[in-house]
Write a protein that holds these residues in place. Structure first.
Motif, short mmCIF file in Angstrom:
data_model
loop_
_atom_site.label_atom_id
_atom_site.label_comp_id
_atom_site.label_asym_id
_atom_site.label_seq_id
_atom_site.Cartn_x
_atom_site.Cartn_y
_atom_site.Cartn_z
N GLN A 189 -35.65 48.47 31.85
CA GLN A 189 -36.30 47.46 31.01
C GLN A 189 -37.20 46.55 31.86
O GLN A 189 -37.12 45.33 31.79
CB GLN A 189 -35.24 46.63 30.27
CG GLN A 189 -34.34 47.44 29.35
CD GLN A 189 -35.14 48.15 28.25
OE1 GLN A 189 -36.13 47.65 27.75
NE2 GLN A 189 -34.69 49.34 27.89
N ALA A 190 -38.06 47.17 32.65
CA ALA A 190 -38.95 46.42 33.55
C ALA A 190 -40.18 45.92 32.78
O ALA A 190 -40.80 46.67 32.03
CB ALA A 190 -39.39 47.31 34.71
N LEU A 191 -40.51 44.65 32.99
CA LEU A 191 -41.70 44.06 32.38
C LEU A 191 -42.84 44.12 33.39
O LEU A 191 -42.79 43.46 34.43
CB LEU A 191 -41.43 42.61 31.97
CG LEU A 191 -42.52 41.90 31.16
CD1 LEU A 191 -42.68 42.57 29.80
CD2 LEU A 191 -42.20 40.42 30.99
N ARG A 218 -38.95 51.26 29.66
CA ARG A 218 -37.52 51.56 29.65
C ARG A 218 -37.00 51.83 31.05
O ARG A 218 -35.88 51.44 31.40
CB ARG A 218 -37.25 52.76 28.74
CG ARG A 218 -35.76 53.04 28.49
CD ARG A 218 -35.58 54.23 27.56
NE ARG A 218 -36.08 55.46 28.16
CZ ARG A 218 -35.39 56.21 28.99
NH1 ARG A 218 -34.16 55.86 29.36
NH2 ARG A 218 -35.90 57.33 29.47
N ILE A 219 -37.82 52.49 31.86
CA ILE A 219 -37.41 52.84 33.22
C ILE A 219 -38.62 52.78 34.15
O ILE A 219 -39.73 53.12 33.75
CB ILE A 219 -36.75 54.25 33.25
CG1 ILE A 219 -36.20 54.57 34.63
CG2 ILE A 219 -37.69 55.31 32.77
CD1 ILE A 219 -35.38 55.85 34.67
N ALA A 220 -38.40 52.29 35.37
CA ALA A 220 -39.48 52.18 36.36
C ALA A 220 -38.91 52.41 37.75
O ALA A 220 -37.71 52.22 38.00
CB ALA A 220 -40.14 50.80 36.29
N LYS A 236 -47.13 46.96 39.37
CA LYS A 236 -47.34 45.59 39.87
C LYS A 236 -46.64 45.43 41.22
O LYS A 236 -45.71 46.18 41.56
CB LYS A 236 -46.82 44.55 38.88
CG LYS A 236 -45.30 44.51 38.73
CD LYS A 236 -44.87 43.36 37.83
CE LYS A 236 -43.34 43.30 37.70
NZ LYS A 236 -42.89 42.17 36.87
N ILE A 237 -47.11 44.42 41.99
CA ILE A 237 -46.49 44.09 43.27
C ILE A 237 -46.04 42.63 43.21
O ILE A 237 -46.79 41.76 42.76
CB ILE A 237 -47.47 44.24 44.45
CG1 ILE A 237 -48.06 45.65 44.50
CG2 ILE A 237 -46.76 43.95 45.78
CD1 ILE A 237 -49.02 45.87 45.66
N TYR A 296 -43.37 47.87 41.50
CA TYR A 296 -42.82 48.47 40.29
C TYR A 296 -43.82 49.49 39.75
O TYR A 296 -45.00 49.15 39.55
CB TYR A 296 -42.55 47.42 39.22
CG TYR A 296 -41.42 46.47 39.54
CD1 TYR A 296 -40.11 46.78 39.20
CD2 TYR A 296 -41.66 45.26 40.18
CE1 TYR A 296 -39.05 45.91 39.48
CE2 TYR A 296 -40.63 44.39 40.48
CZ TYR A 296 -39.34 44.71 40.12
OH TYR A 296 -38.30 43.85 40.40
N LEU A 297 -43.37 50.72 39.51
CA LEU A 297 -44.23 51.78 38.96
C LEU A 297 -43.55 52.37 37.72
O LEU A 297 -42.43 52.86 37.82
CB LEU A 297 -44.46 52.88 40.00
CG LEU A 297 -45.17 52.45 41.28
CD1 LEU A 297 -45.07 53.54 42.35
CD2 LEU A 297 -46.64 52.13 41.01
N PRO A 298 -44.21 52.27 36.57
CA PRO A 298 -43.56 52.78 35.34
C PRO A 298 -43.37 54.29 35.38
O PRO A 298 -44.21 55.02 35.87
CB PRO A 298 -44.56 52.38 34.24
CG PRO A 298 -45.86 52.18 34.93
CD PRO A 298 -45.54 51.72 36.31
N ILE A 299 -42.23 54.71 34.86
CA ILE A 299 -41.93 56.15 34.73
C ILE A 299 -41.96 56.44 33.23
O ILE A 299 -41.13 55.95 32.47
CB ILE A 299 -40.55 56.50 35.31
CG1 ILE A 299 -40.52 56.17 36.81
CG2 ILE A 299 -40.21 57.96 35.07
CD1 ILE A 299 -39.17 56.34 37.47
N LYS A 300 -42.97 57.20 32.82
CA LYS A 300 -43.15 57.44 31.38
C LYS A 300 -42.44 58.72 30.97
O LYS A 300 -42.47 59.70 31.69
CB LYS A 300 -44.64 57.52 31.06
CG LYS A 300 -45.38 56.22 31.40
CD LYS A 300 -46.86 56.34 31.09
CE LYS A 300 -47.58 55.05 31.47
NZ LYS A 300 -49.02 55.14 31.25
#
Length: 349
Positions: free
Chosen positions: A270-272, A279-281, A330-331, A345-349
């Motif tokens: 649940q990373a913004l 949902r996951i990053a 984002k950093i 943080y790197l989103p995992i789709k």
């Protein structure tokens, strides 16, 4: 009636309330203070507040001075590091008299989450404005540089004596150097070829490259989460982004005769990221135990040309931020003396 309600009110406040004596020893803490300080009331009572703090951006003596001055102290941006965790707080300290004894009523309100969201939105907007400014400036510089280089080449062909070509070559070389600097300043503007890959392979390449440049006095450690799934990325761009951050850390450590750098991966739930919830990053930490980043440049650290290191160009972190942005990531950075942590943080789709 009022007296009976006092403990109920204090126990349900979200603000941490602490009573300190003249030696800054804790005489009372409410449940919010226990949660903030990560210890129970039994462990905290009788302990001096400074003994709990690994770092404080506020001179603790100013809290003690409220007893002598009789004046309260208020600060809306105080950093405390407690048990390795950084807190940003609103602080109020007021001298009070209780049973013929002078005490300090200390109120601490965490503002990390609100500040982080506000800062992220502000920095993103300012970063975009800085990019547009740099692009416009680069365009204005590159045009006359091209004309200057072309004129030097034409002049070289008409020179009567070949010995004068040394000077035209100098003009061409310096024009090329400035053009390369501008290209580095801009960085890659478009996402590269993205495919499913493993972030740990990228980190291992970075570790090997930095190990070749580092002396034996700098140790690189790995703390990888093997359950982190593969995801879509441009591995070359992420390698460059992470390499820029790790190389900066290594350079800082070399100036203080060495230290440790840790590459750490975890799964964030649940990373913004940039105002959007995933949902996951993938969460990548680059941690070093160097001197820390000066507080006056922490808010503008990712802007082009911002650096605290003598001889630094201030481009590495700006390019890293740009490359991570292209991955919709984002950093973040937190730093105090002896501890600096960059988190990607790197989103995992």
């Amino acid at each position: 009636m009022t007296t009976a309600f006092t403990p109920i009110i204090l126990n349900n406040l979200v603000t941490a309330v602490i009573l300190l004596d003249e030696q800054l020893t804790m005489r009372y803490v409410n449940p919010a203070a226990e949660q903030l300080l990560s210890y129970s009331k039994r462990r905290l009572l009788g302990v001096r507040l400074p003994n709990l703090l690994q770092h404080s951006s506020l001179d603790i003596g100013l809290i003690q001075a409220t007893l002598q001055s009789g004046q309260g102290l208020a600060d809306s941006d105080v950093t405390f590091v407690i048990d390795g965790k950084r807190y940003t707080l609103e602080l109020n300290a007021s001298p009070i008299s209780w049973q013929k004894e002078l005490l300090i009523l200390l109120e601490l309100k965490p503002i990390d989450q609100q500040r982080r969201i506000s800062q992220e939105l502000s920095q993103h907007a300012q970063q975009q404005a800085a990019k547009e400014l740099v692009r416009g400036l680069a365009h204005e510089i590159k045009n006359p540089l091209g004309g200057l280089r072309g004129a030097a080449q034409l002049l070289e062909k008409t020179l009567p004596d070949p010995c004068y070509t040394e000077y035209t070559q100098m003009i061409i070389e310096q024009a090329d150097r400035l053009r390369n600097l501008v290209d580095r300043l801009l960085g890659p503007q478009r996402p590269g070829l993205q495919k499913i890959d493993n972030i740990h392979i990228v980190l291992e390449k970075v570790r090997q490259l930095v190990n070749l440049d580092c002396g034996e006095n700098i140790q690189l450690h790995r703390d990888y989460d093997p359950s982190l799934p593969d995801f879509t990325m441009d591995s070359e761009q992420l390698e460059q982004a992470i390499l820029n951050i790790v190389s900066n850390a290594a350079l800082e450590l070399q100036q203080v005769s060495g230290g440790n750098i840790t590459l750490k991966t975890r799964t964030a739930h649940q990373a913004l990221i940039q105002g959007k919830r995933y949902r996951i990053a993938a969460k990548i930490d680059i941690i070093d135990d160097g001197p820390g980043i000066p507080s006056e440049i922490q808010d503008t650290l990712f802007y082009p040309m911002v650096t605290a290191r003598e001889g630094g160009t201030g481009l590495g972190l700006s390019i890293a931020r740009n490359l991570v942005d292209q991955h919709h990531g984002k950093i973040e950075v937190v730093s105090w003396p002896g501890h600096t942590k960059f988190t990607i943080y790197l989103p995992i789709k």
